[in-house]
Design a protein around this motif. Structure first.
Motif, PDB file in Angstrom:
ATOM      1  N   LYS A  84      65.346  61.280  71.407  1.00 36.36           N
ATOM      2  CA  LYS A  84      65.575  61.413  69.865  1.00 36.36           C
ATOM      3  C   LYS A  84      66.862  61.992  69.481  1.00 36.36           C
ATOM      4  O   LYS A  84      67.147  61.924  68.311  1.00 36.36           O
ATOM      5  CB  LYS A  84      64.484  62.100  69.192  1.00 36.36           C
ATOM      6  CG  LYS A  84      64.382  63.555  69.493  1.00 36.36           C
ATOM      7  CD  LYS A  84      63.500  64.376  68.373  1.00 36.36           C
ATOM      8  CE  LYS A  84      63.719  65.822  68.647  1.00 36.36           C
ATOM      9  NZ  LYS A  84      63.143  66.565  67.487  1.00 36.36           N
TER      10      LYS A  84
ATOM     11  N   HIS B  56      63.132  70.176  75.626  1.00 36.85           N
ATOM     12  CA  HIS B  56      62.135  69.863  74.716  1.00 36.85           C
ATOM     13  C   HIS B  56      62.541  69.404  73.217  1.00 36.85           C
ATOM     14  O   HIS B  56      61.806  68.740  72.713  1.00 36.85           O
ATOM     15  CB  HIS B  56      60.998  70.974  74.664  1.00 36.85           C
ATOM     16  CG  HIS B  56      61.677  72.189  74.070  1.00 36.85           C
ATOM     17  ND1 HIS B  56      62.347  73.219  74.514  1.00 36.85           N
ATOM     18  CD2 HIS B  56      61.589  72.583  72.595  1.00 36.85           C
ATOM     19  CE1 HIS B  56      62.874  74.183  73.686  1.00 36.85           C
ATOM     20  NE2 HIS B  56      62.260  73.862  72.503  1.00 36.85           N
ATOM     21  N   LYS B  57      63.754  69.802  72.919  1.00 37.24           N
ATOM     22  CA  LYS B  57      64.528  69.662  71.614  1.00 37.24           C
ATOM     23  C   LYS B  57      64.820  68.234  71.843  1.00 37.24           C
ATOM     24  O   LYS B  57      65.333  67.635  70.729  1.00 37.24           O
ATOM     25  CB  LYS B  57      65.683  70.496  71.505  1.00 37.24           C
ATOM     26  CG  LYS B  57      65.444  71.908  71.145  1.00 37.24           C
ATOM     27  CD  LYS B  57      66.519  72.515  70.902  1.00 37.24           C
ATOM     28  CE  LYS B  57      66.261  74.110  70.846  1.00 37.24           C
ATOM     29  NZ  LYS B  57      65.793  74.596  69.482  1.00 37.24           N
TER      30      LYS B  57
ATOM     31  N   ASP C  85      53.429  61.182  68.892  1.00 36.32           N
ATOM     32  CA  ASP C  85      53.847  62.669  68.733  1.00 36.32           C
ATOM     33  C   ASP C  85      53.530  63.474  69.800  1.00 36.32           C
ATOM     34  O   ASP C  85      51.975  63.606  70.122  1.00 36.32           O
ATOM     35  CB  ASP C  85      53.870  63.317  67.397  1.00 36.32           C
ATOM     36  CG  ASP C  85      54.823  64.073  67.213  1.00 36.32           C
ATOM     37  OD1 ASP C  85      55.984  63.777  66.581  1.00 36.32           O
ATOM     38  OD2 ASP C  85      54.786  65.294  67.732  1.00 36.32           O
ATOM     39  N   LYS C  86      54.400  64.132  70.645  1.00 36.84           N
ATOM     40  CA  LYS C  86      54.033  65.230  71.624  1.00 36.84           C
ATOM     41  C   LYS C  86      53.103  66.284  71.115  1.00 36.84           C
ATOM     42  O   LYS C  86      52.312  66.686  71.837  1.00 36.84           O
ATOM     43  CB  LYS C  86      54.953  65.635  72.372  1.00 36.84           C
ATOM     44  CG  LYS C  86      55.753  66.487  71.561  1.00 36.84           C
ATOM     45  CD  LYS C  86      57.130  66.982  72.671  1.00 36.84           C
ATOM     46  CE  LYS C  86      58.126  67.815  71.751  1.00 36.84           C
ATOM     47  NZ  LYS C  86      59.232  67.925  72.368  1.00 36.84           N
ATOM     48  N   SER C  87      53.128  66.506  69.669  1.00 43.16           N
ATOM     49  CA  SER C  87      52.537  67.792  69.280  1.00 43.16           C
ATOM     50  C   SER C  87      51.170  67.304  69.257  1.00 43.16           C
ATOM     51  O   SER C  87      50.005  68.539  69.095  1.00 43.16           O
ATOM     52  CB  SER C  87      52.892  67.982  67.816  1.00 43.16           C
ATOM     53  OG  SER C  87      52.424  66.760  67.062  1.00 43.16           O
TER      54      SER C  87
ATOM     55  N   TYR D 208      63.066  65.220  72.952  1.00 49.51           N
ATOM     56  CA  TYR D 208      62.134  64.331  72.679  1.00 49.51           C
ATOM     57  C   TYR D 208      61.258  64.679  72.170  1.00 49.51           C
ATOM     58  O   TYR D 208      60.641  65.871  71.989  1.00 49.51           O
ATOM     59  CB  TYR D 208      61.792  63.669  74.011  1.00 49.51           C
ATOM     60  CG  TYR D 208      60.766  64.616  74.855  1.00 49.51           C
ATOM     61  CD1 TYR D 208      61.222  65.849  75.377  1.00 49.51           C
ATOM     62  CD2 TYR D 208      59.525  64.359  74.876  1.00 49.51           C
ATOM     63  CE1 TYR D 208      60.229  66.611  76.019  1.00 49.51           C
ATOM     64  CE2 TYR D 208      58.536  65.211  75.345  1.00 49.51           C
ATOM     65  CZ  TYR D 208      58.834  66.272  75.953  1.00 49.51           C
ATOM     66  OH  TYR D 208      58.159  67.205  76.778  1.00 49.51           O
ATOM     67  N   ASP D 209      60.455  63.741  71.017  1.00 49.65           N
ATOM     68  CA  ASP D 209      59.104  63.924  70.242  1.00 49.65           C
ATOM     69  C   ASP D 209      57.947  63.352  70.941  1.00 49.65           C
ATOM     70  O   ASP D 209      56.744  63.381  70.580  1.00 49.65           O
ATOM     71  CB  ASP D 209      59.423  63.857  68.841  1.00 49.65           C
ATOM     72  CG  ASP D 209      60.034  64.994  68.378  1.00 49.65           C
ATOM     73  OD1 ASP D 209      60.042  66.041  68.895  1.00 49.65           O
ATOM     74  OD2 ASP D 209      60.670  64.863  67.117  1.00 49.65           O
ATOM     75  N   GLU D 210      58.161  62.070  71.338  1.00 53.13           N
ATOM     76  CA  GLU D 210      57.557  60.966  71.564  1.00 53.13           C
ATOM     77  C   GLU D 210      57.109  60.610  72.930  1.00 53.13           C
ATOM     78  O   GLU D 210      57.985  60.756  73.895  1.00 53.13           O
ATOM     79  CB  GLU D 210      57.750  59.589  70.783  1.00 53.13           C
ATOM     80  CG  GLU D 210      57.664  59.732  69.181  1.00 53.13           C
ATOM     81  CD  GLU D 210      58.278  58.441  68.789  1.00 53.13           C
ATOM     82  OE1 GLU D 210      57.188  57.699  68.344  1.00 53.13           O
ATOM     83  OE2 GLU D 210      59.485  58.235  68.576  1.00 53.13           O
TER      84      GLU D 210
END
Ligand code: MG
Length: 203
Positions: free
Chosen positions: A62, A74-75, A119-121, A77-79
């Motif tokens: 991203k 980790h900053k 979303d990875k969250s 990528y989100d998906e």
């Protein structure tokens, strides 16, 4: 957009193909035309008699990055998604035996299935995702990202030493054991935990 793939990232798959365990990640690329368009099937190409499925966890970059420290990966990528790295195994074996690049067997048109993105969250821990592939309703492959030789953060860092990562780039993180052939009229379903990420017909 580029597609970066990691090979030999699960010990059980290294063993099944009788490959040597690498000391650094194995990297190759797929073309932009390798991506299967939405709702399209996979068409078996005429240059192979042994197309294999390789189910893999995917991440989407991203933000632009180069020489990324693993603690900051980790900053970038989100998906997360699930996909298939289709491989013309007969052609790949021939190229490997000659010491030639694998691209014809790995990056041909239609060789990359990319499932839906989430979303990875929504996951508790991306380093402990269980995923699977069903072939005609039977379990063909199952794995967990906890069994990767190199974690997602380590992969992002390593890849970015060589290639600048750009927004929209996709990384295929490697396949566990259970790879095998697909045939006309097969149906493949990929899941992370119990959620379906793709359904694909082979033509
Ligand atoms: Mg693969």
């Amino acid at each position: 957009m580029k597609i970066i793939c990691i090979g030999r990232n699960y010990a059980d798959h290294i063993n099944e193909l009788k490959n040597n365990r690498p000391t650094e990640p194995v990297i190759f690329l797929k073309t932009d035309t390798s991506v299967i368009l939405k709702n399209q099937p996979f068409f078996i190409p005429n240059f192979s008699n042994d197309i294999h499925h390789e189910v893999e966890v995917l991440i989407k970059i991203k933000k632009i990055g180069k020489h990324i420290d693993p603690k900051f990966s980790h900053k970038y990528y989100d998906e997360i998604s699930l996909g298939i790295d289709f491989t013309a195994r007969d052609l790949q074996s021939e190229l490997k035996s000659k010491g030639l690049p694998w691209e014809k067997s790995k990056a041909f048109d239609g060789s990359a299935l990319i499932g839906k993105w989430v979303d990875k969250s929504i996951f508790n821990d991306v380093n402990n995702l269980n995923f699977s592939l069903e072939l005609n309703g039977n379990l063909a492959q199952k794995g967990s990202t906890s069994l990767m030789l190199w974690s997602i953060d380590e992969i992002i860092s390593y890849v970015s030493k060589y290639f600048t990562l750009k927004i929209g780039d996709v990384i295929f993180t490697g396949t566990p054991s259970g790879v095998g052939p697909v045939n006309i009229n097969d149906q493949l379903i990929g899941k992370i935990e119990d959620e379906e990420f793709f359904k694909l017909k082979i033509k």
